[in-house]
Scaffold this motif. Structure first.
Motif, short mmCIF file in Angstrom:
data_model
loop_
_atom_site.label_atom_id
_atom_site.label_comp_id
_atom_site.label_asym_id
_atom_site.label_seq_id
_atom_site.Cartn_x
_atom_site.Cartn_y
_atom_site.Cartn_z
N LEU A 106 -1.08 -15.17 19.91
CA LEU A 106 -0.47 -14.27 18.94
C LEU A 106 -0.26 -15.03 17.64
CD1 LEU A 106 2.35 -12.75 21.20
CD2 LEU A 106 0.13 -11.75 20.69
N LEU A 107 -0.03 -14.29 16.57
CA LEU A 107 0.36 -14.89 15.31
C LEU A 107 1.76 -15.46 15.45
CD1 LEU A 107 -0.86 -12.02 12.94
CD2 LEU A 107 -1.99 -14.23 13.34
N PRO A 108 2.15 -16.46 14.66
CA PRO A 108 3.50 -17.02 14.78
C PRO A 108 4.59 -15.95 14.70
CG PRO A 108 2.17 -18.39 13.34
CD PRO A 108 1.35 -17.17 13.66
N GLU A 109 4.47 -15.02 13.80
CA GLU A 109 5.46 -13.95 13.67
C GLU A 109 5.54 -13.13 14.96
OE1 GLU A 109 6.52 -10.34 10.58
OE2 GLU A 109 4.42 -10.92 10.81
N GLU A 110 4.40 -12.88 15.58
CA GLU A 110 4.37 -12.10 16.82
C GLU A 110 5.00 -12.86 17.98
OE1 GLU A 110 0.26 -9.64 15.77
OE2 GLU A 110 0.16 -11.49 16.94
N ILE A 111 4.79 -14.17 18.02
CA ILE A 111 5.40 -14.99 19.07
C ILE A 111 6.92 -14.95 18.93
CG2 ILE A 111 5.68 -17.35 19.95
CD1 ILE A 111 2.70 -17.80 19.16
#
Length: 189
Positions: A106-111
């Motif tokens: 996932l993207l960092p924001e999604e994690i």
């Protein structure tokens, strides 16, 4: 999400500290204010402490990288993962998290958003260890074993990103349970 603006607000309120990054440079080339500060540290015996003894020069830390995410590693509340949007270097009171580029992730924001589930909270309680006073501590190895849901469906990932701003508001207002409930509804139902 953690940004320079967030750090500046916390620093102004006394809730954050600054790290001094001194370049690997000759002593005479350093600004006089930095040399005076380092001389003060020398007079207090800092130069004789383990990490300073192991460095050359003693005042310069090399290879500082900022993780894509940071994890509060000690606290009473569930540990929070924050997206390090401005690549801020942090002290060891936070765990820096790096995304393995060889994995589909996932993207960092999604994690950071996915880490708010009750499943991740339970996983931190299993993997972490308790200190006196009920503090939960997550060492880097323990943090690496924490379970975070990783949806592959692009529509769910889009919904996660749409939740980012409301989540930031809820968390800032102390509504941690509500934020967890909303992320659980999206990722665990």
């Amino acid at each position: 999400k953690f940004t320079l603006t967030d750090w500046a607000a916390r620093f102004s309120s006394g809730d954050a500290r600054a790290l001094l990054k001194v370049p690997h440079a000759a002593w005479k080339s350093l600004p006089s204010g930095i040399r005076a500060y380092l001389d003060f540290g020398k007079s207090r015996g800092v130069i004789n402490r383990y990490h300073c003894r192991a460095r050359e020069p003693w005042y310069s830390i090399r290879n500082i990288r900022a993780g894509e995410l940071v994890l509060k590693s000690l606290g009473v509340r569930p540990p929070l993962v924050a997206w390090n949007a401005d690549s801020i270097s942090v002290s060891n009171s936070l765990n820096q998290m790096f995304i393995d580029p060889s994995t589909e992730s996932l993207l960092p924001e999604e994690i950071a958003i996915a880490s708010l589930t009750s499943l991740t909270y339970l996983s931190t309680r299993i993997e972490g260890h308790r200190l006196s006073g009920g503090l939960l501590k997550l060492e880097p190895r323990e943090a690496g074993r924490v379970v975070i849901v990783s949806p592959k469906d692009d529509s769910i990932r889009k919904e996660m990103r749409a939740l980012a701003a409301p989540l930031q508001t809820w968390l800032s207002n102390g509504q941690h349970s509500y934020a967890t409930e909303k992320v659980d509804e999206l990722l665990l139902d």
